[in-house]
Design a protein around this motif. Structure first.
Motif, mmCIF file in Angstrom:
data_model
loop_
_atom_site.group_PDB
_atom_site.id
_atom_site.type_symbol
_atom_site.label_atom_id
_atom_site.label_comp_id
_atom_site.label_asym_id
_atom_site.label_seq_id
_atom_site.Cartn_x
_atom_site.Cartn_y
_atom_site.Cartn_z
ATOM 1 N N SER A 66 0.841 -1.214 0.000
ATOM 2 C CA SER A 66 0.000 0.000 0.000
ATOM 3 C C SER A 66 0.863 1.248 0.000
ATOM 4 O O SER A 66 0.576 2.233 -0.706
ATOM 5 C CB SER A 66 -0.931 -0.003 1.212
ATOM 6 O OG SER A 66 -1.774 -1.134 1.198
ATOM 7 N N ASN A 69 2.367 2.025 -3.371
ATOM 8 C CA ASN A 69 1.477 2.757 -4.276
ATOM 9 C C ASN A 69 1.579 4.256 -4.044
ATOM 10 O O ASN A 69 1.601 5.045 -4.986
ATOM 11 C CB ASN A 69 0.032 2.290 -4.090
ATOM 12 C CG ASN A 69 -0.182 0.886 -4.603
ATOM 13 O OD1 ASN A 69 0.547 0.427 -5.475
ATOM 14 N ND2 ASN A 69 -1.172 0.189 -4.059
ATOM 15 N N VAL A 70 1.631 4.639 -2.755
ATOM 16 C CA VAL A 70 1.737 6.070 -2.441
ATOM 17 C C VAL A 70 3.056 6.618 -2.970
ATOM 18 O O VAL A 70 3.112 7.717 -3.561
ATOM 19 C CB VAL A 70 1.619 6.285 -0.921
ATOM 20 C CG1 VAL A 70 1.786 7.752 -0.576
ATOM 21 C CG2 VAL A 70 0.275 5.788 -0.419
ATOM 22 N N MET A 73 2.945 7.083 -6.694
ATOM 23 C CA MET A 73 2.208 8.282 -7.091
ATOM 24 C C MET A 73 3.058 9.529 -6.921
ATOM 25 O O MET A 73 3.081 10.419 -7.768
ATOM 26 C CB MET A 73 0.915 8.403 -6.270
ATOM 27 C CG MET A 73 -0.169 7.429 -6.704
ATOM 28 S SD MET A 73 -1.776 7.817 -6.016
ATOM 29 C CE MET A 73 -1.444 7.630 -4.279
ATOM 30 N N TYR A 102 -7.363 6.781 -7.213
ATOM 31 C CA TYR A 102 -6.834 5.472 -7.603
ATOM 32 C C TYR A 102 -7.361 4.398 -6.651
ATOM 33 O O TYR A 102 -7.311 4.532 -5.448
ATOM 34 C CB TYR A 102 -5.297 5.512 -7.571
ATOM 35 C CG TYR A 102 -4.646 4.247 -8.048
ATOM 36 C CD1 TYR A 102 -3.955 3.440 -7.159
ATOM 37 C CD2 TYR A 102 -4.719 3.853 -9.372
ATOM 38 C CE1 TYR A 102 -3.340 2.282 -7.579
ATOM 39 C CE2 TYR A 102 -4.106 2.698 -9.810
ATOM 40 C CZ TYR A 102 -3.419 1.912 -8.909
ATOM 41 O OH TYR A 102 -2.806 0.761 -9.338
ATOM 42 N N ASN A 104 -6.593 1.329 -5.438
ATOM 43 C CA ASN A 104 -5.867 0.646 -4.382
ATOM 44 C C ASN A 104 -5.067 1.588 -3.498
ATOM 45 O O ASN A 104 -4.272 1.137 -2.684
ATOM 46 C CB ASN A 104 -4.910 -0.389 -4.999
ATOM 47 C CG ASN A 104 -5.664 -1.507 -5.694
ATOM 48 O OD1 ASN A 104 -6.752 -1.858 -5.275
ATOM 49 N ND2 ASN A 104 -5.091 -2.038 -6.761
ATOM 50 N N SER A 105 -5.249 2.854 -3.654
ATOM 51 C CA SER A 105 -4.434 3.802 -2.899
ATOM 52 C C SER A 105 -5.084 4.117 -1.560
ATOM 53 O O SER A 105 -6.305 4.203 -1.428
ATOM 54 C CB SER A 105 -4.245 5.093 -3.696
ATOM 55 O OG SER A 105 -3.560 6.052 -2.925
ATOM 56 N N ALA A 107 -3.976 6.888 -0.103
ATOM 57 C CA ALA A 107 -3.735 8.327 -0.009
ATOM 58 C C ALA A 107 -5.075 9.052 0.058
ATOM 59 O O ALA A 107 -5.920 8.908 -0.827
ATOM 60 C CB ALA A 107 -2.923 8.810 -1.200
ATOM 61 N N ALA A 183 1.491 13.773 -0.079
ATOM 62 C CA ALA A 183 0.398 12.798 -0.044
ATOM 63 C C ALA A 183 0.095 12.474 1.411
ATOM 64 O O ALA A 183 0.957 11.986 2.133
ATOM 65 C CB ALA A 183 0.784 11.528 -0.805
ATOM 66 N N VAL A 185 -1.693 10.152 3.952
ATOM 67 C CA VAL A 185 -2.190 8.773 4.013
ATOM 68 C C VAL A 185 -3.280 8.689 5.065
ATOM 69 O O VAL A 185 -3.116 9.167 6.199
ATOM 70 C CB VAL A 185 -1.049 7.798 4.338
ATOM 71 C CG1 VAL A 185 -1.584 6.398 4.524
ATOM 72 C CG2 VAL A 185 0.007 7.828 3.238
#
Length: 592
Positions: A66, A69-70, A73, A102, A104-105, A107, A183, A185
């Motif tokens: 996870s 992914n952040v 990005m 997105y 699966n994000s 963020a 970003a 989270v």
């Protein structure tokens, strides 16, 4: 104690066996029951811990994925310095919104902060109304650590709630900083996603012990600060979290209840995931098992009393009869079979005893036959030490050399013949050293070279450390003689090579010729041919390959002897396997 021992000694065999069987078996059953119970407890605990370790490891992998992914990005957005230019505000808002949505994000909110303080947010309307006072501090954090991705400690954001931020500078073509991408989270979303993976309580925390996931006040395992919102762990418990070792360890939970903590390794952000399991959880399913063991022990004790009594009675009488019959057997060679009247273990024991006597008699007969065969081969060897044809031909050769006035060759030939005859007759023992065997072989080959010229050549390649070991006399000479007259002579000349080395705890000697070779069918006949067949008139002795092979096996056993390999037109190799035998072993009678 002495009275008890005397009383036990005065009892009969059946009573002694009954008491012994009962006490020993009862103790054994009790020990096994106790061990099985504790083994079951240990297995259950280990299984739960292994499951917890597996869940923690997979959850940690999910967290890393996870966060990847952040980071991805941020890396993509850091390349879009064009979004910070004047006139691209709407494009920047749309790009941030697409990245934030997105699937699966985790963020929650994305920002791009320009160097002049201009802010672009993925939720433009919310930012214009609420704002975010943490952005200036995050901007400064992004400029640290040489432009790599930095991560803040957890904080509360008016835009994203309970969060932490990933920050990364945006640079232009000349590596000048044009802005920062941020970003935030959603730690609440992260908690919702990883909570179903852990079946009891857990904590995701930083190196300093700051808990990242949102805690649930209904959690009965972890100790919380009183009257705190959102729920926060007690300071002493947080200090224990930092000192936990990776793997399985113990920790005191709420109301000092012992907990088993399963801690994962830290990820690249320095976060650790710890799952907590209550100690009582391992034993709640074992109460029923404990009751079953108690009931089974009582039933087993009653059954054991009755079984031990019957067993002692049924065993003593037939065993006593069996012993009486065995005592009547005085001569092993006279096999008197015992009658088999039972079909149980006693009957099978009687059958095994009868079979053992038969095997003993068979082994005695084989041993006697082997000794007789050994003596027979020894007599054959003595009878066939020297073939008269060889002696006649050698003397004729000496006479011819004398007529030709080749006095030196006559002298050398006579010396070789004398040494060869001395080697054959003078040695008392059947064993000689490998060095002595090679000396006799050299004398024999010298005579053959004088008689037939240089078409016969031989080469020695023997490890010097092997020369001291013992070998049966006239073992190599028949092999070389066979190679000479059946391999080299039909080929009109060639080379015989003799090699030796220590291999696999045995001595291996190789006799190789580059003669005509032999077929597979003929190989079998060499070792299993008729030993009484008449030898060639050119031979020195009447000892053939089979005689050598059999003598070695009689003295040293099945693993030793000859192995023959050959190829038509290429030659033949004979491998000789013998044990490592010293002169002291020979005197002591140690043959293998």
């Amino acid at each position: 104690m002495s009275k008890l021992i005397n009383w036990y000694g005065s009892l009969g065999l059946a009573t002694k066996q009954f008491i012994y069987l009962f006490i020993v078996t009862l103790l054994l059953v009790m020990v096994l029951a106790w061990r099985n119970l504790h083994e079951a407890e240990s297995l259950l605990k280990n299984q739960v811990i292994r499951d917890a370790e597996l869940l923690v490891g997979r959850t940690n992998q999910y967290i890393d994925a996870s966060l990847d992914n952040v980071e991805n990005m941020l890396l993509l957005l850091s390349t879009r310095s064009d979004l910070l230019k004047e006139g691209n505000e709407e494009t920047a808002f749309d790009t941030l919104r697409k990245f934030a949505n997105y699937n699966n994000s985790i963020a929650k909110t994305l920002y791009m902060v320009r160097s002049d303080g201009k802010v672009f947010a993925s939720t433009k309307v919310h930012y214009e109304i609420i704002g975010n006072p943490h952005l200036p501090g995050l901007y400064e954090l992004a400029l640290q650590n040489y432009g790599a991705i930095n991560v803040s400690e957890p904080y509360y954001s008016p835009m994203s709630g309970h969060t932490l931020a990933y920050v990364l500078p945006i640079t232009g073509t000349k590596k000048e900083v044009q802005g920062v991408v941020v970003a935030e989270v959603s730690l609440d979303l992260l908690t919702e996603r990883i909570s179903p993976m852990i079946y009891q309580s857990y904590a995701l925390f930083t190196r300093d012990g700051n808990v990242i996931n949102r805690l649930d006040s209904r959690d009965k395992l972890l100790p919380f600060r009183p009257a705190s919102y959102p729920p926060a762990l007690q300071d002493s418990f947080q200090e224990q979290l930092v000192s936990l070792k990776v793997g399985v360890s113990s920790i005191d939970g709420n109301a000092l209840k012992p907990l088993v903590a399963v801690k994962s390794t830290t990820n690249r952000l320095g976060w650790s995931l710890a799952a907590f399991i209550e100690e009582d959880y391992f034993y709640q399913d074992l109460k029923k098992l404990n009751n079953n063991y108690r009931t089974a022990s009582i039933v087993w004790t009653v059954v054991l009393l009755f079984s031990a009594y019957l067993l002692s009675r049924s065993f003593t009488k037939p065993i006593r009869r069996f012993v009486e019959k065995m005592d009547r057997l005085n001569d092993v060679q006279v096999v008197a079979k015992l009658p088999v009247t039972r079909r149980d273990e006693i009957g099978r024991l009687t059958q095994s005893y009868n079979a053992m006597l038969e095997r003993i008699q068979s082994l005695l007969q084989k041993t006697k036959s082997a000794e007789e065969q050994k003596k027979e081969y020894e007599l054959k060897m003595l009878r066939s030490q020297i073939a008269p044809h060889f002696l006649y031909n050698t003397l004729a050769c000496i006479s011819s050399l004398a007529k030709q006035q080749r006095i030196d060759e006559v002298r050398e030939t006579i010396r070789s013949l004398v040494k060869l005859l001395s080697f054959s007759f003078d040695k008392q023992s059947e064993y000689v050293s490998i060095e002595e065997e090679l000396e006799g072989l050299c004398m024999y080959m010298h005579i053959q070279q004088v008689r037939y010229g240089d078409q016969y050549r031989y080469e020695l390649d023997i490890d010097p450390s092997l020369l001291q070991y013992r070998i049966l006399k006239l073992t190599l000479q028949p092999l070389v003689e066979n190679a000479l007259f059946h391999g080299i002579t039909p080929h009109n000349g060639g080379v015989i090579t003799i090699k030796g080395k220590l291999e696999r705890s045995m001595i291996r000697l190789y006799v190789r010729d580059d003669g005509v070779g032999i077929s597979r069918d003929e190989i079998g006949k060499l070792l299993y041919s008729n030993p009484e067949q008449e030898c060639s008139k050119y031979r020195f002795t009447g000892i053939g390959l089979r005689n050598v092979h059999d003598r070695i096996r009689i003295h040293h056993g099945e693993p030793y002897g000859l192995r023959i390999g050959s190829l038509r037109g290429a030659g033949t190799v004979i491998r000789l396997d013998i044990p490592v035998l010293t002169e002291s072993d020979e005197h002591l009678g140690i043959w293998s």
